[in-house]
Design a protein around this motif. Structure first.
Motif, mmCIF file in Angstrom:
data_model
loop_
_atom_site.group_PDB
_atom_site.id
_atom_site.type_symbol
_atom_site.label_atom_id
_atom_site.label_comp_id
_atom_site.label_asym_id
_atom_site.label_seq_id
_atom_site.Cartn_x
_atom_site.Cartn_y
_atom_site.Cartn_z
ATOM 1 N N ARG A 187 1.030 -1.162 0.049
ATOM 2 C CA ARG A 187 -0.187 -0.103 -0.015
ATOM 3 C C ARG A 187 0.861 1.256 -0.083
ATOM 4 O O ARG A 187 0.540 2.209 -0.497
ATOM 5 C CB ARG A 187 -1.006 -0.019 1.113
ATOM 6 N N ARG A 188 1.903 1.246 0.699
ATOM 7 C CA ARG A 188 2.673 2.364 0.936
ATOM 8 C C ARG A 188 3.558 2.467 -0.599
ATOM 9 O O ARG A 188 3.587 3.680 -0.923
ATOM 10 C CB ARG A 188 4.055 2.350 1.908
ATOM 11 N N ALA A 189 3.822 1.531 -1.071
ATOM 12 C CA ALA A 189 4.566 1.682 -2.492
ATOM 13 C C ALA A 189 3.520 2.164 -3.596
ATOM 14 O O ALA A 189 3.831 3.016 -4.373
ATOM 15 C CB ALA A 189 5.066 0.280 -2.999
ATOM 16 N N ALA A 190 2.356 1.834 -3.369
ATOM 17 C CA ALA A 190 1.080 2.180 -4.343
ATOM 18 C C ALA A 190 1.233 3.735 -4.055
ATOM 19 O O ALA A 190 0.864 4.463 -4.790
ATOM 20 C CB ALA A 190 0.080 1.443 -4.314
ATOM 21 N N ASP A 191 0.829 4.051 -3.005
ATOM 22 C CA ASP A 191 0.730 5.476 -2.506
ATOM 23 C C ASP A 191 2.084 6.462 -3.308
ATOM 24 O O ASP A 191 1.680 7.380 -3.381
ATOM 25 C CB ASP A 191 0.720 5.834 -0.892
ATOM 26 N N ALA A 192 3.187 5.916 -3.049
ATOM 27 C CA ALA A 192 4.399 6.352 -3.714
ATOM 28 C C ALA A 192 4.400 6.602 -5.118
ATOM 29 O O ALA A 192 5.020 7.166 -5.724
ATOM 30 C CB ALA A 192 5.447 5.750 -3.070
ATOM 31 N N GLY A 193 3.433 5.780 -5.856
ATOM 32 C CA GLY A 193 3.378 5.744 -7.152
ATOM 33 C C GLY A 193 3.579 4.669 -7.984
ATOM 34 O O GLY A 193 3.422 4.534 -9.329
ATOM 35 N N ALA A 194 3.785 3.451 -7.369
ATOM 36 C CA ALA A 194 3.747 2.138 -8.073
ATOM 37 C C ALA A 194 2.735 1.900 -8.926
ATOM 38 O O ALA A 194 1.535 1.989 -8.289
ATOM 39 C CB ALA A 194 4.149 0.924 -7.253
ATOM 40 N N ASP A 195 2.577 1.276 -10.220
ATOM 41 C CA ASP A 195 1.722 0.924 -11.004
ATOM 42 C C ASP A 195 1.363 -0.551 -10.717
ATOM 43 O O ASP A 195 0.140 -1.030 -10.872
ATOM 44 C CB ASP A 195 1.782 1.291 -12.246
ATOM 45 N N VAL A 196 2.392 -1.334 -10.414
ATOM 46 C CA VAL A 196 2.519 -2.857 -10.509
ATOM 47 C C VAL A 196 2.979 -3.503 -9.323
ATOM 48 O O VAL A 196 3.738 -2.783 -8.872
ATOM 49 C CB VAL A 196 3.088 -3.286 -11.578
ATOM 50 N N VAL A 197 2.248 -4.342 -8.729
ATOM 51 C CA VAL A 197 2.861 -5.129 -7.619
ATOM 52 C C VAL A 197 3.327 -6.530 -8.032
ATOM 53 O O VAL A 197 1.958 -7.352 -8.478
ATOM 54 C CB VAL A 197 1.928 -4.973 -6.325
ATOM 55 N N HIS A 198 4.280 -7.103 -8.156
ATOM 56 C CA HIS A 198 4.647 -8.359 -8.683
ATOM 57 C C HIS A 198 5.149 -9.178 -7.736
ATOM 58 O O HIS A 198 6.137 -9.127 -7.050
ATOM 59 C CB HIS A 198 5.814 -8.339 -9.750
ATOM 60 N N ILE A 199 4.125 -10.126 -7.282
ATOM 61 C CA ILE A 199 4.273 -10.805 -5.768
ATOM 62 C C ILE A 199 4.614 -12.157 -5.830
ATOM 63 O O ILE A 199 3.916 -12.874 -6.624
ATOM 64 C CB ILE A 199 3.115 -10.778 -5.150
ATOM 65 N N ASP A 200 5.851 -12.688 -5.268
ATOM 66 C CA ASP A 200 6.096 -14.048 -5.301
ATOM 67 C C ASP A 200 5.665 -14.497 -4.095
ATOM 68 O O ASP A 200 5.707 -14.068 -2.835
ATOM 69 C CB ASP A 200 7.861 -14.206 -5.291
ATOM 70 N N ASP A 219 -6.565 -6.554 -1.838
ATOM 71 C CA ASP A 219 -7.412 -5.807 -1.201
ATOM 72 C C ASP A 219 -6.876 -4.249 -0.516
ATOM 73 O O ASP A 219 -7.704 -3.491 -0.173
ATOM 74 C CB ASP A 219 -7.831 -6.373 0.212
ATOM 75 N N ALA A 220 -5.511 -4.556 -0.399
ATOM 76 C CA ALA A 220 -4.884 -3.352 0.099
ATOM 77 C C ALA A 220 -4.461 -2.090 -0.890
ATOM 78 O O ALA A 220 -4.177 -1.142 -0.406
ATOM 79 C CB ALA A 220 -3.373 -3.589 0.748
ATOM 80 N N THR A 221 -4.512 -2.631 -2.039
ATOM 81 C CA THR A 221 -4.021 -1.630 -3.135
ATOM 82 C C THR A 221 -4.792 -1.838 -4.430
ATOM 83 O O THR A 221 -5.726 -2.578 -4.571
ATOM 84 C CB THR A 221 -2.468 -1.706 -3.533
ATOM 85 N N ASP A 222 -4.930 -0.843 -5.228
ATOM 86 C CA ASP A 222 -5.302 -0.811 -6.770
ATOM 87 C C ASP A 222 -4.473 -0.986 -7.780
ATOM 88 O O ASP A 222 -4.814 -0.893 -8.743
ATOM 89 C CB ASP A 222 -6.250 0.562 -6.828
ATOM 90 N N CYS A 223 -3.238 -1.422 -7.387
ATOM 91 C CA CYS A 223 -2.343 -1.832 -8.386
ATOM 92 C C CYS A 223 -2.692 -2.807 -9.154
ATOM 93 O O CYS A 223 -3.323 -3.809 -8.853
ATOM 94 C CB CYS A 223 -0.930 -2.081 -7.720
ATOM 95 N N PHE A 224 -2.052 -2.999 -10.435
ATOM 96 C CA PHE A 224 -2.081 -4.202 -11.164
ATOM 97 C C PHE A 224 -1.233 -5.422 -10.472
ATOM 98 O O PHE A 224 -0.127 -4.906 -10.367
ATOM 99 C CB PHE A 224 -1.713 -3.906 -12.601
ATOM 100 N N LEU A 225 -1.821 -6.380 -10.014
ATOM 101 C CA LEU A 225 -1.345 -7.431 -9.383
ATOM 102 C C LEU A 225 -0.725 -8.537 -10.323
ATOM 103 O O LEU A 225 -1.756 -9.270 -10.820
ATOM 104 C CB LEU A 225 -2.127 -7.747 -8.265
ATOM 105 N N VAL A 226 0.302 -9.068 -10.164
ATOM 106 C CA VAL A 226 0.873 -10.205 -10.548
ATOM 107 C C VAL A 226 1.228 -11.066 -9.924
ATOM 108 O O VAL A 226 2.221 -10.795 -9.090
ATOM 109 C CB VAL A 226 2.096 -9.752 -11.926
ATOM 110 N N ALA A 227 0.768 -12.370 -9.909
ATOM 111 C CA ALA A 227 1.233 -13.384 -8.941
ATOM 112 C C ALA A 227 2.301 -14.194 -9.507
ATOM 113 O O ALA A 227 1.948 -14.830 -10.565
ATOM 114 C CB ALA A 227 -0.099 -13.969 -8.505
#
Length: 247
Positions: free
Chosen positions: A164-177, A190-198
């Protein structure tokens, strides 16, 4: 962000333009790298090479990124570059290159190798969200689309809060392992509106459906990215899942 919603996840020292071109029939994006950008991370990368790990160590990392992205100009895949840095100026320099090529700049808060973490790169950034957000802001200032590659199961880290903090700083994508913690994908969604890659263990339809059901917008393939039969199966299942959602 990209279609089909399947990406190639970076493999250090292996994921280059030729790798992306070979698999482009089955994916919508390919994250090249990771690339160590500054003196600190390049020293760490050389230490990794000394114990027989693969690393990209071009003389000029920024020019290397430019050349790699240019080599994909005629390939129907959105490129990304996964980078590791302990300092901000090289992130801005590569961000400018990514913006020019329409590529995604992916900040590596994922690498767990001790040498990288010791210099303040990789997953050490998950434990220091202020520094991670500084990197995100430096990247977004260039106008590039910014992804943050993260991992679950890092002791003491509340990943949804960091995302969420990264998204608030401007991240567009979260790529999660996901690291066998698939439920965290839902928590981050649930925590961000970023495009989420699993990512992690994406080999078959069951895993693809599980990640998408948990709220991922796309999936990525790492170690199996050189197996066309796996990529074809993952792409087909992903397309079918989104087709059913659209009905």
């Amino acid at each position: 962000m990209f279609e089909p919603r399947v990406a190639l996840a970076s493999l250090s020292g292996e994921s280059d333009a030729d790798w992306a071109r070979t698999a482009s029939k089955h994916v919508g994006a390919a994250f090249l790298g990771g690339i160590a950008l500054d003196d600190e991370t390049r020293k760490a990368a050389r230490q990794l090479v000394s114990r027989e790990r693969n690393e990209f160590l071009p003389d000029d990392p920024v020019s290397f990124v430019d050349e790699q992205l240019a080599a994909l100009a005629d390939v129907p895949v959105r490129p990304g570059i996964n980078v590791r840095s302990a300092t901000l100026p090289p992130i801005r320099a590569v961000g400018d290159v990514c913006e020019r090529h329409g590529a995604i700049l992916e900040l590596n808060a994922h690498c767990r190798q001790e040498e990288m973490c010791a210099v303040g790169a990789g997953q050490s950034l998950l434990r220091d969200a202020d520094r991670l957000c500084q990197q995100v802001r430096a990247a977004t200032e260039t106008g590039a689309t910014v992804s943050v590659k993260v991992r679950t199961e890092v002791p003491g880290v509340n990943l949804p809060r960091v995302a969420r903090r990264a998204a608030d700083a401007g991240a567009d994508v979260v790529h999660i392992d996901a690291m066998d913690s698939e439920h965290v994908v839902a928590d981050v969604a649930d925590a961000t509106d970023c495009f989420l890659v699993a990512n992690n263990g994406v080999r078959d339809g069951k895993t693809v459906v599980e990640y998408l059901d948990h709220g991922a917008d796309a999936v990525s393939v790492g170690r199996a990215s050189d197996k066309p039969e796996v990529l074809s199966r993952v792409c087909r299942t992903t397309d079918e899942w989104f087709a059913e959602v659209a009905v």
